[in-house]
Write an enzyme that holds these catalytic residues in place. Structure first.
Site, short mmCIF file in Angstrom:
data_model
loop_
_atom_site.label_atom_id
_atom_site.label_comp_id
_atom_site.label_asym_id
_atom_site.label_seq_id
_atom_site.Cartn_x
_atom_site.Cartn_y
_atom_site.Cartn_z
N LYS A 283 0.79 -1.02 -0.06
CA LYS A 283 -0.21 0.08 -0.04
C LYS A 283 0.92 1.21 0.22
O LYS A 283 2.13 1.18 0.54
CB LYS A 283 -0.83 0.06 1.04
CG LYS A 283 -1.84 -1.02 1.23
CD LYS A 283 -2.89 -0.85 2.52
CE LYS A 283 -4.13 -1.71 2.55
NZ LYS A 283 -4.97 -1.71 1.46
N ARG A 357 -10.51 -11.43 1.65
CA ARG A 357 -11.34 -12.36 1.27
C ARG A 357 -10.69 -14.02 1.28
O ARG A 357 -11.50 -14.86 1.65
CB ARG A 357 -11.65 -11.97 -0.12
CG ARG A 357 -10.42 -11.86 -1.08
CD ARG A 357 -10.84 -10.95 -2.52
NE ARG A 357 -10.78 -9.80 -2.07
CZ ARG A 357 -11.24 -8.80 -2.94
NH1 ARG A 357 -11.46 -9.11 -4.10
NH2 ARG A 357 -11.07 -7.60 -2.63
N1 BES Z 1 -8.28 -3.51 4.36
C1 BES Z 1 -8.26 -3.50 3.20
C2 BES Z 1 -9.80 -2.29 2.88
C3 BES Z 1 -9.69 -1.11 3.67
C4 BES Z 1 -9.23 -0.02 2.82
C5 BES Z 1 -10.43 -1.17 4.88
C6 BES Z 1 -9.59 1.22 3.61
C7 BES Z 1 -10.52 0.03 5.68
C8 BES Z 1 -10.13 1.05 5.17
C9 BES Z 1 -8.34 -4.42 2.02
O1 BES Z 1 -7.72 -5.37 2.47
C10 BES Z 1 -7.75 -3.98 0.71
O2 BES Z 1 -6.73 -3.69 0.73
N2 BES Z 1 -8.78 -3.73 -0.18
C11 BES Z 1 -8.43 -3.35 -1.40
C12 BES Z 1 -8.83 -4.43 -2.52
C13 BES Z 1 -8.22 -4.33 -3.97
C14 BES Z 1 -6.54 -4.56 -4.01
C15 BES Z 1 -8.66 -5.34 -5.12
C16 BES Z 1 -8.90 -2.16 -1.67
O3 BES Z 1 -10.01 -2.01 -1.34
O4 BES Z 1 -8.34 -1.23 -2.44
MN MN Z 2 -5.59 -5.41 1.95
#
Ligand code: BES
Ligand code: MN
Ligand code: ZN
Length: 507
Positions: A283, A357
């Site tokens: 990230k 997931r």
């Molecule tokens: N934990 C994150 C989602 C999230 C983002 C929760 C911001 C709380 C605040 C999740 O694991 C994630 O990174 N999701 C990605 C999915 C994508 C890579 C398909 C997302 O939402 O960008």
């Molecule tokens: Mn994630």
């Protein structure tokens, strides 16, 4: 940390000192207790109300310091609006907003006289009001090493209020009604504490230990380590955790409040990524610190199980949490890897940041094969996309079962932990078909919350009534509300406790 304020109930005519709060309905129509004090102070309240143009409207108040003729340090006349239209949530929010007026600055004790203009109020509403005061009083201060300043400079709530007495028509009945709300408050507090805790302190093992502590309330808790998880074939979950130096865990909590005759349990599964760096699909730095809260689903499950046990709910409930840390390292999973989940299905890992997931896939499958639950609900901070769709006002709900979805939405309205339904369907499901495996873990640019939900549904057996709650926008980095000023909101504990009380508890 929990509100350090001691809470008790007393009769309307019991003595009061320190800070005193009395209520007025729209008009202003002063409640009997307010009228009493007004008389004792020779019309002081009515005059002050007149001077400030106070009409008893909700969220308005008149504040008097060292009021003439009374021994109180401070007297507050607070408006309620029209209580004839109040819901349980309104009483809860009133308790929260009045708690917000109390800083502990003028006196360590506060007395609130809760009643309507006709001098009545149901004990259950007093209990809801009291719950609101406790939830609003929560502050996470574990890592503050400096004592609050005497004059309360900086943060108005820094001075700790020691005691709140709630004066009402039937204090014994109110105290009895509050017993269940107290269990709920403790459950929400636990969930908030877990979400607020930094990830250096709370990794998978430490989280598991906190869940294990529910044993003392009569919850059966099993902690599965990596060997057990390997044996079960939970390779999707393990793949997420393999980049971390801290081993993954799954915790199974069972509360058998309905006994053998209660039948199959209701199962609640939570995403417990104690820190989500994204893994090799790292990230960006900005905001990454928020990912200490990526275990809010699991925190809710632990808080809920504690609440159910503490209020001795007549329900058979199972809580399952998948605890992993998603880190990049020489052992981390790579984009392009293929793993076989416990269900036997294969997953092509296109993005290691779509990890939640994968954790849930194995936990959901395990929940169904071991417990055959009559209802299966999971909570997860699963996608950023759900915030794009719904903001921070509603959590997203996906479900394969109309009745369960309707019950959850209704529980959301009743508790104020609101849900908004989003769709599932075969065309969306196609988005996660993979060229090399049974499915891929991302679904492309659009409808990110939906393709994530479709992924989960591939691990739901035909005939299982299931709902997925995407709580990324509601459980962490919370907006201020009447009953919450904490970063971690504890979202879901009151919602699911309400759902269970309404539909799945033996009476
Ligand atoms: N934990 C994150 C989602 C999230 C983002 C929760 C911001 C709380 C605040 C999740 O694991 C994630 O990174 N999701 C990605 C999915 C994508 C890579 C398909 C997302 O939402 O960008
Ligand atoms: Mn994630
Ligand atoms: Zn995540």
């Amino acid at each position: 940390m929990s509100d350090q304020t001691d809470l008790s109930f007393a009769a309307k005519n019991a003595p009061a000192e320190g800070v005193v709060v009395v209520l007025a309905e729209e008009g202003p129509k002063l409640t009997p207790s307010a009228q009493d004090l007004d008389k004792k102070a020779k019309g002081l309240l009515a005059r002050a109300a007149g001077i400030t143009g106070f009409k008893g409207k909700k969220d308005s108040s008149v504040d008097l310091l060292a009021p003439q003729g009374l021994k109180f340090a401070r007297l507050v006349l607070a408006g309620t609006g029209k209580t004839s239209t109040y819901s349980a949530e309104d009483w809860l929010n009133l308790g929260g907003s009045l708690r917000g007026l109390l800083t502990g600055k003028e006196s360590p004790s506060a007395h609130i006289f809760v009643e309507t203009a006709d001098g009545k109020i149901a004990p259950a509403d007093v209990a809801r009001f009291a719950l609101g005061t406790v939830l609003r009083g929560y502050k996470f201060q574990k890592y503050k090493t400096k004592k609050p300043k005497k004059d309360g400079a900086g943060d108005a709530n820094d001075r700790t209020l020691k005691k709140i007495v709630i004066h009402c028509p039937d204090p014994k009945a109110a105290a009895r009604a509050f017993a269940a709300d107290q269990a709920i408050a403790a459950g929400v507090t636990l969930a908030r504490d877990l979400v607020n805790e930094p990830a250096n302190v709370l990794g998978p093992a430490e989280f598991a230990a906190r869940a294990k502590a529910l044993t003392k309330l009569g919850v059966q808790v099993e902690v599965l380590g990596e060997q057990a998880l390997k044996k079960l074939g939970m390779n999707a979950l393990l793949a997420v955790g393999q980049g971390s130096d801290r081993p993954s865990h799954v915790v199974v909590m069972q509360w058998k409040g309905a006994g053998a005759k209660g039948g199959d349990p209701i199962a609640i599964v939570g995403k417990g990524v104690t820190f989500d760096s994204g893994g090799i699909s790292l990230k960006p730095a900005a905001g990454m610190e928020d990912m200490k809260g990526d275990m809010a689903g699991a925190a809710c499950v632990v808080g809920l199980m504690q609440a159910l046990a503490q209020r001795k709910a007549k329900v058979n409930a199972v809580g399952i949490i998948g605890l992993v840390e998603n880190m990049p390292s020489g052992r981390a999973q790579r984009p392009g890897d293929v793993v076989k989940a416990m269900s036997g299905q294969t997953i092509e890992v296109l993005n290691t940041d779509a990890e939640g997931r994968m954790v849930l896939a194995d936990c959901l499958w395990y929940a169904q094969t071991r417990f055959k639950p009559k209802v299966l609900i999971n909570l997860a901070t699963l996608t950023g996309a759900v915030m794009v769709a719904l903001g921070k006002e509603h959590a997203g709900i996906f479900s394969n079962n109309e009745e369960l979805a309707a019950r959850l939405m209704t529980a959301g309205l009743a508790t104020g932990e609101k849900l908004w339904r989003l769709p599932l369907g075969p065309k969306y499901d196609k988005m996660i078909d993979s060229k090399v495996a049974d499915m891929k873990n991302t679904g492309g640019k659009w409808g990110g919350s939906i393709s994530a939900a479709q992924f989960l549904q591939r691990f739901i057996k035909d005939g299982t009534a299931w709902a997925h709650l995407d709580i990324a926008g509601t459980a962490m980095s919370s907006v201020d509300s009447e009953i919450n000023r904490s970063w971690g909101s504890g979202f879901g504990v009151r919602l699911l406790d309400g759902l269970i009380g309404e539909h799945y508890e033996k009476r």
